[in-house]
Design a protein around this motif. Structure first.
Motif, PDB file in Angstrom:
ATOM      1  N   VAL A 111       0.840  -1.197   0.000  1.00 27.67           N
ATOM      2  CA  VAL A 111       0.000   0.000   0.000  1.00 27.67           C
ATOM      3  C   VAL A 111       0.876   1.250   0.000  1.00 27.67           C
ATOM      4  N   LYS A 112       1.908   1.262   0.843  1.00 26.95           N
ATOM      5  CA  LYS A 112       2.774   2.437   0.962  1.00 26.95           C
ATOM      6  C   LYS A 112       3.611   2.637  -0.301  1.00 26.95           C
ATOM      7  N   LEU A 113       4.066   1.530  -0.891  1.00 27.38           N
ATOM      8  CA  LEU A 113       4.828   1.642  -2.133  1.00 27.38           C
ATOM      9  C   LEU A 113       3.945   2.195  -3.248  1.00 27.38           C
ATOM     10  N   LEU A 114       2.717   1.705  -3.347  1.00 29.44           N
ATOM     11  CA  LEU A 114       1.796   2.178  -4.377  1.00 29.44           C
ATOM     12  C   LEU A 114       1.520   3.679  -4.215  1.00 29.44           C
ATOM     13  N   THR A 115       1.313   4.111  -2.975  1.00 33.73           N
ATOM     14  CA  THR A 115       1.062   5.533  -2.715  1.00 33.73           C
ATOM     15  C   THR A 115       2.258   6.384  -3.130  1.00 33.73           C
ATOM     16  N   ALA A 116       3.471   5.915  -2.797  1.00 32.62           N
ATOM     17  CA  ALA A 116       4.685   6.653  -3.159  1.00 32.62           C
ATOM     18  C   ALA A 116       4.835   6.758  -4.671  1.00 32.62           C
ATOM     19  N   LEU A 117       4.531   5.677  -5.384  1.00 39.03           N
ATOM     20  CA  LEU A 117       4.669   5.680  -6.837  1.00 39.03           C
ATOM     21  C   LEU A 117       3.623   6.584  -7.489  1.00 39.03           C
ATOM     22  N   GLU A 118       2.408   6.580  -6.951  1.00 41.73           N
ATOM     23  CA  GLU A 118       1.348   7.402  -7.524  1.00 41.73           C
ATOM     24  C   GLU A 118       1.575   8.888  -7.277  1.00 41.73           C
ATOM     25  N   LYS A 119       2.043   9.227  -6.066  1.00 42.17           N
ATOM     26  CA  LYS A 119       2.254  10.635  -5.715  1.00 42.17           C
ATOM     27  C   LYS A 119       3.643  11.128  -6.097  1.00 42.17           C
ATOM     28  N   GLN A 120       4.549  10.169  -6.401  1.00 44.63           N
ATOM     29  CA  GLN A 120       5.945  10.514  -6.670  1.00 44.63           C
ATOM     30  C   GLN A 120       6.534  11.272  -5.485  1.00 44.63           C
ATOM     31  N   GLN A 121       6.179  10.844  -4.287  1.00 44.13           N
ATOM     32  CA  GLN A 121       6.675  11.450  -3.063  1.00 44.13           C
ATOM     33  C   GLN A 121       6.863  10.385  -1.998  1.00 44.13           C
ATOM     34  N   ILE A 122       7.849  10.602  -1.131  1.00 45.04           N
ATOM     35  CA  ILE A 122       8.035   9.728   0.029  1.00 45.04           C
ATOM     36  C   ILE A 122       8.210  10.602   1.267  1.00 45.04           C
ATOM     37  N   THR A 123       7.915  10.015   2.411  1.00 46.93           N
ATOM     38  CA  THR A 123       8.135  10.686   3.687  1.00 46.93           C
ATOM     39  C   THR A 123       8.946   9.752   4.575  1.00 46.93           C
ATOM     40  N   ARG A 124      10.060  10.256   5.069  1.00 41.63           N
ATOM     41  CA  ARG A 124      10.906   9.429   5.937  1.00 41.63           C
ATOM     42  C   ARG A 124      10.196   9.108   7.249  1.00 41.63           C
ATOM     43  N   LEU A 125      10.570   7.985   7.849  1.00 42.70           N
ATOM     44  CA  LEU A 125      10.076   7.652   9.171  1.00 42.70           C
ATOM     45  C   LEU A 125      10.481   8.749  10.151  1.00 42.70           C
ATOM     46  N   GLY A 126       9.551   9.185  10.980  1.00 41.10           N
ATOM     47  CA  GLY A 126       9.855  10.211  11.961  1.00 41.10           C
ATOM     48  C   GLY A 126       9.805  11.620  11.417  1.00 41.10           C
ATOM     49  N   SER A 127       9.307  11.794  10.186  1.00 44.05           N
ATOM     50  CA  SER A 127       9.255  13.123   9.575  1.00 44.05           C
ATOM     51  C   SER A 127       7.886  13.360   8.967  1.00 44.05           C
ATOM     52  N   THR A 128       7.557  14.629   8.796  1.00 47.25           N
ATOM     53  CA  THR A 128       6.318  14.998   8.107  1.00 47.25           C
ATOM     54  C   THR A 128       6.618  15.665   6.773  1.00 47.25           C
ATOM     55  N   GLN A 129       7.907  15.826   6.464  1.00 50.33           N
ATOM     56  CA  GLN A 129       8.298  16.487   5.224  1.00 50.33           C
ATOM     57  C   GLN A 129       8.296  15.500   4.063  1.00 50.33           C
ATOM     58  N   ALA A 130       7.636  15.857   2.988  1.00 49.72           N
ATOM     59  CA  ALA A 130       7.574  14.995   1.799  1.00 49.72           C
ATOM     60  C   ALA A 130       8.740  15.317   0.869  1.00 49.72           C
ATOM     61  N   TYR A 131       9.376  14.264   0.328  1.00 49.68           N
ATOM     62  CA  TYR A 131      10.463  14.421  -0.638  1.00 49.68           C
ATOM     63  C   TYR A 131       9.965  13.936  -2.001  1.00 49.68           C
ATOM     64  N   THR A 132      10.152  14.763  -3.009  1.00 48.00           N
ATOM     65  CA  THR A 132       9.747  14.381  -4.362  1.00 48.00           C
ATOM     66  C   THR A 132      10.741  13.372  -4.925  1.00 48.00           C
ATOM     67  N   ILE A 133      10.232  12.329  -5.558  1.00 50.14           N
ATOM     68  CA  ILE A 133      11.089  11.313  -6.168  1.00 50.14           C
ATOM     69  C   ILE A 133      10.782  11.202  -7.658  1.00 50.14           C
ATOM     70  N   ASP A 134      11.762  10.758  -8.395  1.00 53.00           N
ATOM     71  CA  ASP A 134      11.612  10.540  -9.839  1.00 53.00           C
ATOM     72  C   ASP A 134      12.414   9.298 -10.184  1.00 53.00           C
ATOM     73  N   VAL A 135      11.745   8.141 -10.174  1.00 51.10           N
ATOM     74  CA  VAL A 135      12.452   6.881 -10.405  1.00 51.10           C
ATOM     75  C   VAL A 135      11.804   6.094 -11.534  1.00 51.10           C
ATOM     76  N   ARG A 136      12.633   5.392 -12.268  1.00 47.59           N
ATOM     77  CA  ARG A 136      12.139   4.398 -13.226  1.00 47.59           C
ATOM     78  C   ARG A 136      12.197   3.061 -12.489  1.00 47.59           C
ATOM     79  N   LEU A 137      11.078   2.351 -12.436  1.00 48.27           N
ATOM     80  CA  LEU A 137      10.955   1.158 -11.601  1.00 48.27           C
ATOM     81  C   LEU A 137      11.116  -0.120 -12.426  1.00 48.27           C
TER      82      LEU A 137
END
Length: 454
Positions: free
Chosen positions: A264-290
């Motif tokens: 579920v979390k991987l799917l959300t990250a891929l759809e939003k192109q964003q991840i949030t580190r454990l212990g943080s509320t800041q979102a980091y934009t990602i751009d990956v070819r999977l």
């Protein structure tokens, strides 16, 4: 806030510079000031600031903020990862918001409140350190890749392999997500590397994660990273693999082992192109070819409820199936010659080839461990042989004999015991390799060995 990093303050008001220098001196290792944005390139080269506190308006135009925008542009041209925090009067907050969209990190209002200013600068320093760490990790990955990729050569003239090569060629100008299917030992990781080297993302990071070897409790921190203090052993912040892979390719090996909660979390990250580190509320934009790979029947797994169908659609734009070695015909001998050259050179042997009988033996064998088993068999034969040609007895292969109807075994525990014993023989006691042969994780094999008393 402990003393940390270097800050450059740019403002044409000397009273402001004096006040900020006095205020920030206890909190920063070094401080430099400039009265004009034209000095920014000089200080970025000679001083290398971790953070730049930049006024929006200067004497040339005290209203529009144009000089501030020009200064921001200069900074980002020199270092796209630079941390720039604008200073602006209350009436200029609209311009500051536009500046954020133009690449500034944040802004503070004049006159400033001490605690808000320090908190904003502290966040900027943390972000700078995070970006530098990711940059360092990507550099390390690139260095490792240079040594690894030279050893990755895919051998195959069979029709099935030629079709795979043709597909990879067609994908060279796309960022399509790829799912690689195939038994253990067929070379799924090598196909993933070839896809990467053939893509426009070559020379960008290639980050690989073996999901079959990561304990479930560490999945999230490995993929998304964590902040200092997020859990007991988190002594410092660490970017996750998806963050480090940004701009490049992420290879998720054995994707079928990913727990449903993490799917579920991987799917959300891929759809939003964003991840949030454990212990943080800041979102980091990602751009990956999977690129994903698995040895399990993932479509069956979906039907059984063990894998999310929506995630399968996301990772399965193009599907590549690698045939088992037993179905690749003469590729077996091509690979045997390839490995023979490698290991005769490595072990300084004068072995010139294989006898006809040896070739026939290799062609008739079922190769349950596929290319990996062939490679180990050739290496072992080279080490033990004292002859110019490798003979049939040089290969300790044990083909599975089909039982007769009278002696057919149906007891599940006995069948499992036989399969595990055979895998342990083929792997010469190497549990990780035996687990690969069996198509299970190393931890699962340990449990079965304990249960069966092996």
């Amino acid at each position: 806030m402990n003393k940390q990093g270097k800050i450059l303050i740019v403002d044409d008001n000397e009273d402001v510079l004096f006040a900020l220098n006095l205020l920030l001196e206890p909190y920063f290792e070094k401080i430099k000031v400039a009265v004009t944005p034209e000095k920014i390139p000089y200080f970025m080269k000679t001083f290398e600031p971790d953070i730049i506190l930049l006024d929006m308006n200067f004497s040339r135009d005290a209203i529009s903020g144009q000089e501030g925008f020009e200064g921001l542009k200069r900074v980002l041209e020199i270092d796209p990862q630079a941390i720039v925090i604008f200073m602006t009067a209350y009436a200029d907050t609209d311009k500051a918001v536009k500046a954020i969209k133009a690449g500034a990190t944040d802004f503070v209002s004049k006159p400033w409140e001490k605690e808000k200013l320090l908190a904003t600068l502290s966040s900027g320093i943390k972000l700078r350190n995070s970006r530098l760490e990711v940059k360092h990790l990507k550099k390390q990955v690139t260095i490792l890749q240079d040594s690894i990729y030279n050893d990755h050569e895919i051998i195959g003239e069979s029709a099935a392999m030629q079709e795979i090569f043709s597909t990879i060629y067609k994908l060279s100008d796309t960022d399509a997500n790829i799912l690689i299917l195939g038994e253990n030992g067929t070379g799924k990781d090598m196909i993933a590397h070839l896809l990467y080297r053939s893509s426009s993302r070559y020379n960008k990071p290639f980050i690989s994660i073996d999901l079959g070897s990561i304990p479930e409790s560490l999945f999230e921190s490995e993929l998304f990273g964590y902040e200092k203090g997020a859990f007991t052993d988190a002594r410092k912040s660490k970017p996750g693999r998806m963050e480090v892979a940004t701009g490049g390719t992420l290879f998720l090996d054995e994707i079928g082992n990913l727990p449903l909660t993490m799917q579920v979390k991987l799917l959300t990250a891929l759809e939003k192109q964003q991840i949030t580190r454990l212990g943080s509320t800041q979102a980091y934009t990602i751009d990956v070819r999977l690129i994903c790979a698995t040895n399990v029947n993932i479509h069956k797994l979906v039907n059984e409820g063990g894998f999310r169908q929506d995630l399968l659609y996301r990772i399965n734009t193009i599907q590549i199936h690698i045939p088992p070695l037993r179905e690749r015909g003469n590729d077996i001998l091509l690979l045997a010659d390839h490995f023979l050259k490698i290991y005769t050179q490595k072990y300084r042997k004068e072995i010139q080839g294989l006898t006809r009988e040896s070739k026939n033996k290799l062609l008739k064998y079922n190769w349950p461990g596929n290319v990996r088993e062939l490679q180990h068999s050739i290496e072992r034969a080279v080490i033990l042989s004292e002859q110019v040609l490798l003979r049939p007895e040089s290969f300790l292969l044990q083909p599975i004999q089909a039982p007769t109807a009278k002696e057919e075994i149906l007891n599940l525990e006995q069948l499992e015991r036989q399969a595990i014993e055979r895998a342990m023989r083929l792997s010469e006691g190497n549990v990780s390799r035996a687990a690969d042969y069996l198509g299970i994780t190393r931890y699962a094999l340990y449990r079965k060995l304990e249960k069966l008393g092996l």
